[in-house]
Design an enzyme around this catalytic site. Structure first.
Site, PDB file in Angstrom:
ATOM      1  N   GLU A  98      -9.751  -0.127 -13.368  1.00 17.62           N
ATOM      2  CA  GLU A  98     -10.298   0.560 -14.532  1.00 17.62           C
ATOM      3  C   GLU A  98     -11.154   1.758 -14.156  1.00 17.62           C
ATOM      4  O   GLU A  98     -11.775   1.782 -13.102  1.00 17.62           O
ATOM      5  CB  GLU A  98     -11.176  -0.422 -15.316  1.00 17.62           C
ATOM      6  N   CYS A 118     -16.663   7.343 -14.516  1.00 16.22           N
ATOM      7  CA  CYS A 118     -16.982   6.233 -13.614  1.00 16.22           C
ATOM      8  C   CYS A 118     -15.695   5.738 -12.951  1.00 16.22           C
ATOM      9  O   CYS A 118     -14.718   5.428 -13.631  1.00 16.22           O
ATOM     10  CB  CYS A 118     -17.638   5.121 -14.442  1.00 16.22           C
ATOM     11  N   CYS A 125     -13.373  -7.177  -5.535  1.00 13.18           N
ATOM     12  CA  CYS A 125     -14.494  -6.855  -4.637  1.00 13.18           C
ATOM     13  C   CYS A 125     -14.801  -8.069  -3.781  1.00 13.18           C
ATOM     14  O   CYS A 125     -14.786  -9.205  -4.263  1.00 13.18           O
ATOM     15  CB  CYS A 125     -15.721  -6.454  -5.442  1.00 13.18           C
ATOM     16  N   CYS A 129     -21.028 -10.696  -5.835  1.00  7.33           N
ATOM     17  CA  CYS A 129     -22.358 -10.842  -6.437  1.00  7.33           C
ATOM     18  C   CYS A 129     -22.235 -11.809  -7.614  1.00  7.33           C
ATOM     19  O   CYS A 129     -21.258 -11.761  -8.368  1.00  7.33           O
ATOM     20  CB  CYS A 129     -22.872  -9.489  -6.914  1.00  7.33           C
ATOM     21  N   CYS A 132     -21.545 -10.433 -11.375  1.00  7.06           N
ATOM     22  CA  CYS A 132     -20.609  -9.329 -11.616  1.00  7.06           C
ATOM     23  C   CYS A 132     -19.184  -9.821 -11.855  1.00  7.06           C
ATOM     24  O   CYS A 132     -18.663 -10.650 -11.105  1.00  7.06           O
ATOM     25  CB  CYS A 132     -20.638  -8.389 -10.420  1.00  7.06           C
ATOM     26  N   CYS A 346     -21.212  -1.599 -17.138  1.00  5.81           N
ATOM     27  CA  CYS A 346     -21.368  -2.014 -15.743  1.00  5.81           C
ATOM     28  C   CYS A 346     -21.133  -3.506 -15.587  1.00  5.81           C
ATOM     29  O   CYS A 346     -21.671  -4.299 -16.358  1.00  5.81           O
ATOM     30  CB  CYS A 346     -22.795  -1.804 -15.277  1.00  5.81           C
TER      31      CYS A 346
HETATM   32  N1  SAH Z   1     -20.185  -2.248  -5.750  1.00  4.88           N
HETATM   33  C1  SAH Z   1     -21.102  -1.224  -6.024  1.00  4.88           C
HETATM   34  C2  SAH Z   1     -20.670  -0.288  -7.135  1.00  4.88           C
HETATM   35  C3  SAH Z   1     -20.048  -0.916  -8.336  1.00  4.88           C
HETATM   36  S1  SAH Z   1     -21.071  -1.971  -9.315  1.00  4.88           S
HETATM   37  C4  SAH Z   1     -22.480  -1.786  -6.287  1.00  4.88           C
HETATM   38  O1  SAH Z   1     -22.612  -2.979  -6.456  1.00  4.88           O
HETATM   39  O2  SAH Z   1     -23.422  -1.001  -6.309  1.00  4.88           O
HETATM   40  C5  SAH Z   1     -22.028  -0.769 -10.232  1.00  4.88           C
HETATM   41  C6  SAH Z   1     -23.339  -1.311 -10.797  1.00  4.88           C
HETATM   42  O3  SAH Z   1     -23.125  -2.263 -11.838  1.00  4.88           O
HETATM   43  C7  SAH Z   1     -24.154  -2.013  -9.740  1.00  4.88           C
HETATM   44  O4  SAH Z   1     -25.504  -1.640  -9.776  1.00  4.88           O
HETATM   45  C8  SAH Z   1     -23.976  -3.440 -10.139  1.00  4.88           C
HETATM   46  O5  SAH Z   1     -24.931  -4.222  -9.593  1.00  4.88           O
HETATM   47  C9  SAH Z   1     -23.996  -3.341 -11.644  1.00  4.88           C
HETATM   48  N2  SAH Z   1     -23.542  -4.546 -12.341  1.00  4.88           N
HETATM   49  C10 SAH Z   1     -22.703  -5.485 -11.889  1.00  4.88           C
HETATM   50  N3  SAH Z   1     -22.538  -6.465 -12.809  1.00  4.88           N
HETATM   51  C11 SAH Z   1     -23.305  -6.114 -13.879  1.00  4.88           C
HETATM   52  C12 SAH Z   1     -23.522  -6.707 -15.164  1.00  4.88           C
HETATM   53  N4  SAH Z   1     -22.910  -7.803 -15.545  1.00  4.88           N
HETATM   54  N5  SAH Z   1     -24.366  -6.069 -16.005  1.00  4.88           N
HETATM   55  C13 SAH Z   1     -24.949  -4.912 -15.658  1.00  4.88           C
HETATM   56  N6  SAH Z   1     -24.753  -4.302 -14.475  1.00  4.88           N
HETATM   57  C14 SAH Z   1     -23.938  -4.887 -13.585  1.00  4.88           C
HETATM   58 FE1  SF4 Z   2     -18.876  -5.871  -5.873  1.00  2.00          FE
HETATM   59 FE2  SF4 Z   2     -19.731  -6.252  -8.346  1.00  2.00          FE
HETATM   60 FE3  SF4 Z   2     -21.333  -6.769  -6.270  1.00  2.00          FE
HETATM   61 FE4  SF4 Z   2     -20.724  -4.212  -6.863  1.00  2.00          FE
HETATM   62  S1  SF4 Z   2     -21.887  -5.639  -8.138  1.00  2.00           S
HETATM   63  S2  SF4 Z   2     -20.737  -5.195  -4.833  1.00  2.00           S
HETATM   64  S3  SF4 Z   2     -18.620  -4.470  -7.611  1.00  2.00           S
HETATM   65  S4  SF4 Z   2     -19.410  -7.840  -6.765  1.00  2.00           S
END
Ligand code: SAH
Ligand code: SF4
Length: 358
Positions: A98, A118, A125, A129, A132, A346
């Site tokens: 996406e 974006c 990934c 995390c 996410c 995000c």
């Molecule tokens: N992998 C990279 C870039 C993609 S994620 C990273 O983690 O930085 C982009 C942003 O979205 C990151 O700051 C991530 O922590 C945030 N993010 C992930 N899951 C989210 C959620 N459920 N609500 C809000 N932000 C989220």
């Molecule tokens: Fe990967 Fe989501 Fe963690 Fe970013 S926030 S590093 S996309 S698992």
């Protein structure tokens, strides 16, 4: 065309060299680069200042966007989410990724006049995390340079509006796809093409230390954002497993190095998670961590992901957290929520479309 050369994989010098090898003088490579990035050509046939023979040759040997638009969804707030189908790999597996176009300003008629784009860098990934959506399904693969760059081209062609900023904050960890992402950034930055300056491209990383060190040495033409989410080692390890091998104190040292070398602040992203990292002592720890670090903090309201056990704090708590940091003299911004109704915000990316397509 199975074996066609993907032009969006090539930086300008590489394209000049390639076309040179195919028998064209130097200026032709630059001309083609202009067609790709300044004139938004959708086919080689449109490149009318190239000879007819060359256009014919390119049609048989080269290819433009490798992405196929699968779905396009518009949010009530003007955010548009694009779902792209990637070409099949050697095993015949394809995947969906996406990208999101986020309106940042409007003209007198209320139509969006400026956008932030974006981009995604991986299908899935590996960082997993806990909060996410992208990390939930099995990791599929890195995107190629062409697949990263073509997201921009596709969105620009579809919306008809150029954008002012690019954020690499979609699906995937850009530093885990180091080479392809770096090249894509150099292509977007090229003054003969989209000409996006260092401050107009932001790359967000979860904090892979070795890669950030390399990123500083290689001098990517972008700004750096780091997903911090907690300044407490125990909490951060719980919500971001990579913290165990990439600890906070070393991360801070590297961010300081970045700010010294580049003379730019680093952006720290901090998602507020109810009862996890939203207490006054969490704000204190964050403030202490940021002492002597040239940084700004982006507070992000948690976007709900079905099946994940997290919640957003109340608005009152969110504002109190911000005020506490502000009172300590920090530069703090509260990010506006965009595209939540279409799961384009995000961390929501990749949830609805987890299965691979054949
Ligand atoms: N992998 C990279 C870039 C993609 S994620 C990273 O983690 O930085 C982009 C942003 O979205 C990151 O700051 C991530 O922590 C945030 N993010 C992930 N899951 C989210 C959620 N459920 N609500 C809000 N932000 C989220
Ligand atoms: Fe990967 Fe989501 Fe963690 Fe970013 S926030 S590093 S996309 S698992």
């Amino acid at each position: 065309m199975e074996n066609a050369v993907q032009f969006y994989d090539y930086t300008r010098p590489e394209l000049v060299r390639l076309l040179g090898e195919w028998g064209s003088p130097r200026h032709v490579g630059t001309q083609v680069f202009h067609w790709l990035y300044r004139k938004h050509a959708r086919s080689f046939g449109e490149m009318t200042d190239l000879s007819r023979e060359l256009r014919g040759e390119l049609e048989t040997k080269a290819a433009l966007s490798p992405l196929k638009l699968h779905t396009r969804q518009a949010s009530q707030d003007g955010t548009v989410k694009y779902l792209w189908q990637l070409p099949s790999d050697a095993k015949g597996q394809s995947a969906l990724v996406e990208s999101v176009l986020i309106p940042m300003a409007r003209d007198e008629e209320g139509e969006p006049s400026r956008y932030t784009a974006c981009l995604s860098t991986q299908a899935g990934c590996r960082m997993k995390c806990a909060f996410c959506a992208t990390g939930v399904p099995k990791f599929q693969r890195n995107l190629t340079t062409a697949e990263i760059v073509a997201q921009i081209i596709g969105m620009e062609q579809d919306s008809g509006t150029p954008f002012n900023n690019v954020v690499v904050m979609g699906m995937g960890e850009p530093m885990d796809n180091y080479e392809n992402t770096q090249k894509a950034m150099r292509i977007l930055h090229d003054p003969e093409g989209l000409n996006l300056g260092r401050r107009r491209i932001t790359i967000s990383t979860s904090g892979l230390l070795e890669h950030i060190d390399r990123f500083i040495k290689d001098d990517w033409p972008v700004s750096l954002a780091v997903s911090l989410h907690s300044a407490d080692p125990e909490i951060r390890s719980r919500i971001m497993p990579i913290n165990r091998s990439n600890p906070l104190d070393k991360l801070r040292k590297l961010m300081r190095k970045y700010t010294f070398v580049r003379r730019l602040p680093v952006t720290l992203e901090y998602i507020l998670l109810k009862d996890v990292n939203d207490r006054p002592e969490d704000a204190d720890k964050l403030a202490a961590y940021c002492k002597d670090l040239l940084c700004k903090v982006n507070l992000i309201r948690y976007n709900p992901v079905p099946t994940l056990p997290f919640d957003s704090p109340t608005e009152e708590k969110v504002l109190a957290f911000r005020e506490q940091l502000k009172a300590k003299g920090m530069r703090v911004f509260l990010r506006e929520r965009k595209g939540v109704d279409i799961a384009a915000a995000c961390g929501q990316l990749g949830f609805e479309n987890t299965p691979a397509v054949k």
